[in-house]
Design a protein around this motif. Structure first.
Motif, PDB file in Angstrom:
ATOM      1  N   GLU A  41       2.917   5.986  -2.703  1.00  0.00           N
ATOM      2  CA  GLU A  41       4.126   6.753  -3.026  1.00  0.00           C
ATOM      3  C   GLU A  41       4.208   7.074  -4.510  1.00  0.00           C
ATOM      4  OE1 GLU A  41       9.002   6.306  -2.612  1.00  0.00           O
ATOM      5  OE2 GLU A  41       7.670   4.677  -2.013  1.00  0.00           O
ATOM      6  N   GLU A  42       3.811   6.130  -5.353  1.00  0.00           N
ATOM      7  CA  GLU A  42       3.951   6.321  -6.792  1.00  0.00           C
ATOM      8  C   GLU A  42       2.837   7.176  -7.388  1.00  0.00           C
ATOM      9  OE1 GLU A  42       6.460   5.507  -8.590  1.00  0.00           O
ATOM     10  OE2 GLU A  42       7.526   4.422  -7.016  1.00  0.00           O
ATOM     11  N   TYR A  43       1.633   7.098  -6.830  1.00  0.00           N
ATOM     12  CA  TYR A  43       0.497   7.760  -7.468  1.00  0.00           C
ATOM     13  C   TYR A  43       0.049   9.048  -6.772  1.00  0.00           C
ATOM     14  CZ  TYR A  43      -0.193   3.729 -10.525  1.00  0.00           C
ATOM     15  OH  TYR A  43      -0.026   2.751 -11.479  1.00  0.00           O
ATOM     16  N   VAL A  44       0.193   9.126  -5.462  1.00  0.00           N
ATOM     17  CA  VAL A  44      -0.288  10.321  -4.747  1.00  0.00           C
ATOM     18  C   VAL A  44       0.613  11.511  -5.018  1.00  0.00           C
ATOM     19  CG1 VAL A  44      -0.623  11.327  -2.463  1.00  0.00           C
ATOM     20  CG2 VAL A  44      -1.490   9.050  -2.964  1.00  0.00           C
ATOM     21  N   THR A  45       1.932  11.303  -4.929  1.00  0.00           N
ATOM     22  CA  THR A  45       2.867  12.413  -5.114  1.00  0.00           C
ATOM     23  C   THR A  45       3.460  12.392  -6.516  1.00  0.00           C
ATOM     24  OG1 THR A  45       4.638  11.053  -4.178  1.00  0.00           O
ATOM     25  CG2 THR A  45       3.461  12.505  -2.677  1.00  0.00           C
TER      26      THR A  45
ATOM     27  N   PRO B  45       3.632   4.247 -18.695  1.00  0.00           N
ATOM     28  CA  PRO B  45       2.796   3.634 -17.650  1.00  0.00           C
ATOM     29  C   PRO B  45       3.655   2.980 -16.572  1.00  0.00           C
ATOM     30  CG  PRO B  45       2.777   2.310 -19.655  1.00  0.00           C
ATOM     31  CD  PRO B  45       3.472   3.592 -19.995  1.00  0.00           C
ATOM     32  N   LEU B  46       3.238   3.142 -15.341  1.00  0.00           N
ATOM     33  CA  LEU B  46       3.999   2.602 -14.226  1.00  0.00           C
ATOM     34  C   LEU B  46       3.832   1.081 -14.147  1.00  0.00           C
ATOM     35  CD1 LEU B  46       3.201   5.247 -11.459  1.00  0.00           C
ATOM     36  CD2 LEU B  46       5.364   4.919 -12.644  1.00  0.00           C
ATOM     37  N   LYS B  47       4.944   0.401 -13.971  1.00  0.00           N
ATOM     38  CA  LYS B  47       4.940  -1.045 -13.740  1.00  0.00           C
ATOM     39  C   LYS B  47       5.570  -1.280 -12.378  1.00  0.00           C
ATOM     40  CE  LYS B  47       5.252  -2.243 -18.652  1.00  0.00           C
ATOM     41  NZ  LYS B  47       6.044  -2.949 -19.704  1.00  0.00           N
ATOM     42  N   LEU B  48       4.726  -1.464 -11.397  1.00  0.00           N
ATOM     43  CA  LEU B  48       5.205  -1.539 -10.025  1.00  0.00           C
ATOM     44  C   LEU B  48       5.527  -2.971  -9.629  1.00  0.00           C
ATOM     45  CD1 LEU B  48       2.768   0.922  -8.196  1.00  0.00           C
ATOM     46  CD2 LEU B  48       4.932   1.400  -9.346  1.00  0.00           C
ATOM     47  N   LYS B  49       6.620  -3.098  -8.886  1.00  0.00           N
ATOM     48  CA  LYS B  49       7.014  -4.384  -8.333  1.00  0.00           C
ATOM     49  C   LYS B  49       7.712  -4.136  -7.010  1.00  0.00           C
ATOM     50  CE  LYS B  49       9.581  -8.638  -9.293  1.00  0.00           C
ATOM     51  NZ  LYS B  49      10.438  -9.371 -10.257  1.00  0.00           N
ATOM     52  N   LEU B  50       7.358  -4.912  -6.007  1.00  0.00           N
ATOM     53  CA  LEU B  50       7.975  -4.787  -4.696  1.00  0.00           C
ATOM     54  C   LEU B  50       8.269  -6.179  -4.161  1.00  0.00           C
ATOM     55  CD1 LEU B  50       8.855  -2.855  -2.429  1.00  0.00           C
ATOM     56  CD2 LEU B  50       6.576  -3.135  -1.424  1.00  0.00           C
ATOM     57  N   PHE B  51       9.521  -6.391  -3.780  1.00  0.00           N
ATOM     58  CA  PHE B  51       9.984  -7.718  -3.376  1.00  0.00           C
ATOM     59  C   PHE B  51       9.698  -8.694  -4.527  1.00  0.00           C
ATOM     60  CE2 PHE B  51       8.583  -5.723   0.778  1.00  0.00           C
ATOM     61  CZ  PHE B  51       9.839  -5.220   1.065  1.00  0.00           C
ATOM     62  N   ASN B  52       8.937  -9.730  -4.289  1.00  0.00           N
ATOM     63  CA  ASN B  52       8.612 -10.679  -5.362  1.00  0.00           C
ATOM     64  C   ASN B  52       7.187 -10.506  -5.870  1.00  0.00           C
ATOM     65  OD1 ASN B  52      11.154 -11.981  -5.239  1.00  0.00           O
ATOM     66  ND2 ASN B  52      10.481 -13.192  -3.480  1.00  0.00           N
TER      67      ASN B  52
ATOM     68  N   THR C  41      -4.460  -2.358 -10.240  1.00  0.00           N
ATOM     69  CA  THR C  41      -3.928  -1.409  -9.261  1.00  0.00           C
ATOM     70  C   THR C  41      -3.596  -0.066  -9.910  1.00  0.00           C
ATOM     71  OG1 THR C  41      -1.686  -2.282  -9.586  1.00  0.00           O
ATOM     72  CG2 THR C  41      -2.990  -3.225  -7.804  1.00  0.00           C
ATOM     73  N   ALA C  42      -3.287  -0.084 -11.220  1.00  0.00           N
ATOM     74  CA  ALA C  42      -3.031   1.173 -11.922  1.00  0.00           C
ATOM     75  C   ALA C  42      -4.300   2.027 -11.955  1.00  0.00           C
ATOM     76  CB  ALA C  42      -2.531   0.906 -13.338  1.00  0.00           C
ATOM     77  N   VAL C  43      -5.447   1.379 -12.154  1.00  0.00           N
ATOM     78  CA  VAL C  43      -6.721   2.112 -12.151  1.00  0.00           C
ATOM     79  C   VAL C  43      -6.976   2.709 -10.775  1.00  0.00           C
ATOM     80  CG1 VAL C  43      -9.207   1.904 -12.490  1.00  0.00           C
ATOM     81  CG2 VAL C  43      -7.632   0.610 -13.949  1.00  0.00           C
TER      82      VAL C  43
ATOM     83  N   VAL D 173       0.843  -1.200   0.000  1.00  0.00           N
ATOM     84  CA  VAL D 173       0.000   0.000   0.000  1.00  0.00           C
ATOM     85  C   VAL D 173       0.881   1.253   0.000  1.00  0.00           C
ATOM     86  CG1 VAL D 173      -1.814   1.249   1.224  1.00  0.00           C
ATOM     87  CG2 VAL D 173      -1.801  -1.253   1.231  1.00  0.00           C
ATOM     88  N   VAL D 174       1.952   1.237   0.786  1.00  0.00           N
ATOM     89  CA  VAL D 174       2.876   2.371   0.832  1.00  0.00           C
ATOM     90  C   VAL D 174       3.453   2.650  -0.547  1.00  0.00           C
ATOM     91  CG1 VAL D 174       5.116   3.154   1.720  1.00  0.00           C
ATOM     92  CG2 VAL D 174       3.466   2.101   3.268  1.00  0.00           C
ATOM     93  N   LYS D 175       3.863   1.595  -1.233  1.00  0.00           N
ATOM     94  CA  LYS D 175       4.420   1.745  -2.578  1.00  0.00           C
ATOM     95  C   LYS D 175       3.390   2.324  -3.539  1.00  0.00           C
ATOM     96  CE  LYS D 175       7.589   0.880  -5.789  1.00  0.00           C
ATOM     97  NZ  LYS D 175       8.914   1.546  -5.810  1.00  0.00           N
ATOM     98  N   LEU D 176       2.158   1.863  -3.448  1.00  0.00           N
ATOM     99  CA  LEU D 176       1.092   2.360  -4.315  1.00  0.00           C
ATOM    100  C   LEU D 176       0.848   3.850  -4.085  1.00  0.00           C
ATOM    101  CD1 LEU D 176      -1.142   1.416  -6.372  1.00  0.00           C
ATOM    102  CD2 LEU D 176      -2.670   1.275  -4.396  1.00  0.00           C
TER     103      LEU D 176
END
Length: 662
Positions: free
Chosen positions: A524-528, A591-598, A605-607, A519-522
């Motif tokens: 961080e990338e979209y809010v700011t 477009p953002l391609k998010l990945k965290l750990f595995n 989630t992009a929507v 959730v933090v990663k999501l």
């Protein structure tokens, strides 16, 4: 002397070259038009320098810069109906005799900083945050090392610093927060203020969780042996490889360090979540840490800048002490030179790629932090004639130098780790964001002599860096709302701040779950991301093109005694908006391609992310429509009224009436 009331309620600067020569009794007529008057209810008048002057009810100020403590009386035409004015007697407008002088101090009931240093430290503490430590070093080495400093410097000079200066000047002149200030600039853009407040709330939902992680690490550091040093703990797996403690250990692609497993399996416990689809329960240890963080935040800002200005003497200075200690320690480690060389070795070919310039622009923007309301709020508590130009140069320079210093601190340690692992620095430095601090750097600290001491001061530094930014972000919301709804909330600040902190804590609960890091990663990338940059773009357009560059420069000259040069004006009118459009286009084009750990984020989630981002920005067009609808008149009249600054009948110069002497 000629005084003209222009169209659209714009106030022209009042120029006075003569000494006060005449006095009147109450009710008499003034011999000149532009008059500085005294409230008939007052028994004396305070001069520009604070000394008592002759007690005439109607007189002019001294030549030069006129005190902002006087009210300007302006007549639409000359005394004999001639718009060119004349030397004859002119009746004093009846509304003028009730105006009140307030001196150069803030409007009644508005506090100011106890000391200039309180303001500077607060702004520096806001600008220098966790991103300086984890983002700048990673972005720098990824984009050509020393070569990256060239686009970074250019973007700072032509984009970041001008916007930083503009916000300080706006806040100091108009003495208002991010919402109500637009009434005095361009009312139709008032939605910018509401968007800023929503962005700050979203930011508080996840940013303080990162501070809570640092607090958990701090608590865990009070042991003789740091818990992320060995692989003998209950949370470790068979892949855990402690290469620092044993020789001839082979590091494979499946190996994990003790620090990585402590972070992922003990602090976050992400293995108990299946991603955003299944976040799992709340980590009560992190919930307690976050509760303590918000408790400290509340008692630091509940009384206003009088209390937060004292706290920043510790929270803004302590990180620099720790950075210098860690720099000296890191420089003495074996292999440190490899890290610094990797960090600064220029790759000039990278300058030919667009991504380097995009990253430089984004880094300087998010580092200096215009558009979050904090600069407007902090500057609004300054004295009217404070040199905000000098402040902007000092604080932005300190911020950029701190980023560079942080990179040296981080990469001396990465070089040390590369030496121990017998790998290249590039392989060691693959982590970015919080992982760089909580895994890579934490692991290096654990294997230093006196590791407990260095761990304690390092995580204390992270906490203080985060707290400063939290103070600023929430103060931006508090000042904006209290100024907009002052009659309702001004005397209830403590209760409002308490309610705001509770809302932020409840909003952060999803980040405290087992899958909270996702959730933090999501957020961080979209809010700011594009939302806040779009808001600042509209802010710069509203000030430069609607409020007007001549009017804005006149405001700055009224405060500082000099007008911004052509360089600043060109930046505000053209270069800075282009700078912001450049960043927005880069965000939206890829477009953002998010990945965290595995965990790879699914497409849906992009929507969700874009919905979160637009939920704040939607305030801008929504308020524009609302403003036009509620404004009386024809459509053209509504538009004109909506873009014309609103000035109340009895507003003082410090509240937005332009009073100047050239």
């Amino acid at each position: 002397m000629e005084v003209v009331l222009p169209l659209n309620n714009e106030f022209i600067p009042l120029n006075s070259e003569k000494e006060a020569s005449e006095s009147l009794k109450d009710g008499e007529e003034c011999k000149e038009n532009g008059v500085l008057i005294k409230d008939s209810r007052s028994s004396h008048k305070v001069s520009e320098e604070g000394s008592k002057s002759p007690t005439s009810p109607c007189e002019k100020g001294e030549s030069g810069h006129i005190s902002n403590g006087y009210s300007a009386v302006q007549s639409p035409v000359g005394c004999n109906g001639n718009s060119d004015g004349d030397d004859g007697a002119c009746p004093l407008p009846s509304a003028a005799c009730g105006l009140q002088e307030l001196g150069k101090s803030a409007p009644p009931g508005r506090e100011t900083w106890s000391k200039k240093a309180d303001f500077l430290l607060s702004v520096i503490g806001y600008a220098v945050d966790l991103g300086n430590v984890w983002r700048f070093p990673y972005i720098c080495y990824q984009n050509g090392g020393g070569a990256f400093l060239i686009p970074y410097f250019l973007m700072a000079v032509f984009g970041g610093i001008p916007l930083f200066y503009m916000e300080l000047a706006l806040g100091q002149y108009h003495r208002n927060g991010a919402i109500s200030i637009w009434r005095k600039i361009c009312p139709i853009f008032k939605g910018i203020g509401y968007a800023i407040c929503i962005i700050d709330l979203f930011l508080a939902f996840y940013y303080n969780t990162i501070i809570a992680w640092a607090l958990y690490y701090l608590y865990s550091s009070f042991t003789s042996e740091l818990p992320w040093t060995t692989c003998n703990n209950a949370w470790n797996t068979q892949n855990c490889t402690s290469y620092f403690l044993k020789d001839n250990i082979t590091w494979t692609k499946h190996s994990t360090s003790p620090a990585e497993e402590f972070y992922t399996r003990q602090v976050l416990q992400v293995h108990r979540s299946h991603g955003l689809e299944d976040l799992g329960g709340i980590r009560w240890q992190l919930a307690l840490c976050l509760l303590l963080i918000f408790t400290v935040v509340y008692f630091s800002i509940w009384k206003g800048v009088k209390t937060s200005g004292k706290v920043v003497w510790v929270t803004a200075t302590f990180p620099y002490v720790v950075l210098f200690i860690l720099l000296v320690r890191g420089a003495t480690l074996p292999g440190a030179w490899r890290g610094v060389l990797f960090y600064l070795k220029p790759e000039w070919s990278k300058l030919l790629t667009t991504q380097v310039w995009v990253d430089a622009a984004a880094q300087i923007f998010f580092s200096l932090g215009p558009g979050f309301g904090a600069l407007l709020a902090f500057a609004s508590y300054n004295k009217f004639n404070n040199n905000c130009y000098k402040d902007a140069l000092i604080t932005s320079t300190v911020n950029c130098l701190t980023s560079f210093l942080s990179g040296c601190v981080i990469f001396t340690v990465l070089g040390y780790m590369a030496e121990k692992r017998n790998e290249s620095v590039a392989d060691v430095a693959k982590d970015s964001g919080p992982s760089l601090l909580f895994i890579t750097y934490a692991e290096a600290i654990a294997n230093m002599p006196a590791s407990t001491f260095f761990a304690i001061i390092f995580f204390l530094m992270l906490i203080t860096l985060g707290l400063d930014s939290t103070f600023a972000g929430l103060e931006g919301v508090i000042t904006a709302v209290l100024d907009e709804y002052s009659e309702l909330l001004r005397k209830r600040r403590e209760w409002f701040v308490l309610g705001l902190v509770v809302v932020c804590y409840l909003g952060a609960l999803s980040t405290l779950t087992y899958g909270g890091a996702f959730v933090v990663k999501l957020f961080e990338e979209y809010v700011t991301g594009a939302a806040v940059i779009a808001v600042v773009f509209l802010e710069s357009i509203a000030v430069s093109w609607f409020y007007g560059m001549k009017r804005f420069c006149r405001d700055v000259k009224e405060m500082l005694g000099f007008s911004p040069g052509w360089y600043w004006q060109i930046c505000w009118v053209a270069i800075s908006p282009i700078f912001l459009l450049f960043i927005i286009a880069s965000f939206l084009s890829v477009p953002l391609k998010l990945k965290l750990f595995n965990y790879t984020y699914p497409h849906w989630t992009a929507v969700v992310g874009y919905c979160i981002g637009t939920s704040s920005f939607i305030c801008v067009p929504s308020y524009m429509v609302y403003k036009i609808v509620i404004t009386p008149g024809t459509f053209k009249q509504r538009i004109l009224k909506s873009i014309t600054p609103e000035v109340d009948e009895n507003e003082t110069p410090n509240s937005g009436v332009h009073l100047d002497a050239v």
